[in-house]
Design a protein around this motif. Structure first.
Motif, PDB file in Angstrom:
ATOM      1  N   LEU A 151      -5.773  29.739  50.462  1.00  0.00           N
ATOM      2  CA  LEU A 151      -6.627  30.878  51.094  1.00  0.00           C
ATOM      3  C   LEU A 151      -8.122  30.436  51.276  1.00  0.00           C
ATOM      4  CD1 LEU A 151      -5.386  34.036  49.259  1.00  0.00           C
ATOM      5  CD2 LEU A 151      -4.938  33.459  51.581  1.00  0.00           C
ATOM      6  N   PHE A 155     -10.028  30.135  54.816  1.00  0.00           N
ATOM      7  CA  PHE A 155     -11.127  31.108  55.095  1.00  0.00           C
ATOM      8  C   PHE A 155     -12.177  30.813  54.712  1.00  0.00           C
ATOM      9  CE2 PHE A 155      -6.828  33.711  54.939  1.00  0.00           C
ATOM     10  CZ  PHE A 155      -6.690  34.302  56.065  1.00  0.00           C
ATOM     11  N   LEU A 184     -11.104  37.016  48.517  1.00  0.00           N
ATOM     12  CA  LEU A 184      -9.951  36.105  48.330  1.00  0.00           C
ATOM     13  C   LEU A 184      -9.291  36.175  46.824  1.00  0.00           C
ATOM     14  CD1 LEU A 184     -11.875  33.030  50.031  1.00  0.00           C
ATOM     15  CD2 LEU A 184      -9.920  34.070  50.672  1.00  0.00           C
ATOM     16  N   ILE A 187      -6.957  39.107  46.969  1.00  0.00           N
ATOM     17  CA  ILE A 187      -5.652  38.682  48.043  1.00  0.00           C
ATOM     18  C   ILE A 187      -4.650  37.474  47.244  1.00  0.00           C
ATOM     19  CG2 ILE A 187      -4.934  37.456  50.139  1.00  0.00           C
ATOM     20  CD1 ILE A 187      -7.436  38.858  51.351  1.00  0.00           C
ATOM     21  N   THR A 188      -5.379  36.846  46.422  1.00  0.00           N
ATOM     22  CA  THR A 188      -4.722  35.778  45.674  1.00  0.00           C
ATOM     23  C   THR A 188      -3.797  36.612  44.520  1.00  0.00           C
ATOM     24  OG1 THR A 188      -6.258  34.212  45.923  1.00  0.00           O
ATOM     25  CG2 THR A 188      -4.534  33.717  44.220  1.00  0.00           C
TER      26      THR A 188
END
Length: 316
Positions: A151, A155, A184, A187-188
């Motif tokens: 990620l 991003f 981030l 989302i991880t």
């Protein structure tokens, strides 16, 4: 129901007591003198002895354990040897920061996992089901730090460069005041938790869809949407609650790796710093906090699983 909940609660208390014994006496095996770590290597023996008496380090191990355990009940985790202040003051903001990250990850991962699990079960054997299964298996096989690095690469570095790669909030300001820095890490964690929920939801949903009461509802002419939402989903959620609890409990421990990866100022980062500086009191405090979260979440999952499953509720 009340007796069953009481039994689970008593069992949870015994588990926490056993964890406290394990954590305390395991940290006694760590090398180094906390008093000398605070005062430095140049401190005189008199000053070291005085601080040892102040921190109860001159007492027998069993006495120190009960003093430490009594402090836990009033929120006193002792003094940090690395920072020279109360552990509770050191961890207060970090606990809130970690809770914010875990709650955000749970709010995203639970509906996402349940939704894709239901979607996959309703299209079992088709391309959509195979696609969801392949994606969930791939994500479940990847460690959280691999997902986080991917990620960051996409991003935050070489591809889009639209999100910060690490957390860098100004001093005195909370990390959640900068939402872009939460994206981030959240989302991880969500991508690590959601696949397990989706796979379990798919399996239980398929069993429920093949059950007799769902078939009877269809034969009575109940609309398919109502069959799914009123008859199938509530019965499938009960067993999945256990998996959700395990994943939420994992968040309390797995957040350590994610916080280290993104330099997120939570209890995970505090634990890593404490291990680095041999700060035993912080290690003990963070370990007990993680244990409490794990036990409480599993206790709530047991209650939800029983209440959502008529068979278990009547059997209790």
């Amino acid at each position: 129901m009340a007796k069953l909940i009481l039994r689970r609660l008593v069992l949870s208390l015994f588990i926490l007591l056993a964890v406290s014994v394990l954590v305390f006496f395991a940290t006694l095996l760590l090398p180094g003198d906390p008093a000398r770590a605070i005062l430095g290597q140049q401190a005189t023996p008199e000053r070291v002895a005085a601080l040892q008496a102040q921190l109860n380090l001159d007492q027998p191990a069993i006495v120190r354990y009960f003093l430490w355990l009594g402090g836990l009940f009033v929120g006193d985790f002792g003094m940090s040897t690395a920072f020279g202040g109360p552990v509770s003051a050191l961890l207060s903001d970090r606990i809130v920061s970690s809770l914010v990250l875990m709650v955000l990850a749970a709010v995203i991962s639970i509906p996402l996992g349940l939704g894709f699990g239901i979607f996959s079960a309703l299209h079992r054997g088709k391309r959509r089901d195979k696609a969801v299964t392949w994606v969930s298996l791939t994500l479940a096989a990847l460690p959280e730090f691999v997902i986080g690095i991917v990620l960051v690469t996409i991003f935050a570095t070489t591809v889009f460069q639209i999100l910060p790669a690490v957390t860098m909030s100004p001093p005195g300001q909370q990390v959640w005041m900068f939402p872009s820095q939460l994206i981030l890490p959240t989302i991880t964690l969500a991508l690590v938790v959601a696949p397990y929920i989706a796979r379990m939801m798919r399996a239980t949903m398929i069993d429920v869809l093949d059950s007799g009461y769902v078939e009877m509802a269809r034969l009575k002419g109940v609309p398919e949407r109502q069959v799914i939402m009123r008859h199938a989903v509530p019965h499938a959620v009960g067993p999945v609650a256990q998996v959700i609890a395990i994943q939420l409990a994992w968040l309390a421990g797995g957040v350590v790796v994610v916080e280290f990866l993104f330099r997120y100022p939570g209890i995970g980062q505090a634990l890593i710093d404490a291990v680095t500086f041999r700060d035993v009191q912080v290690v003990q405090a963070v370990s007990m906090i993680v244990a409490v979260v794990y036990v409480v979440v599993n206790l709530l999952a047991d209650i939800v699983g029983i209440m959502s499953n008529p068979k278990l509720r009547s059997a209790s």
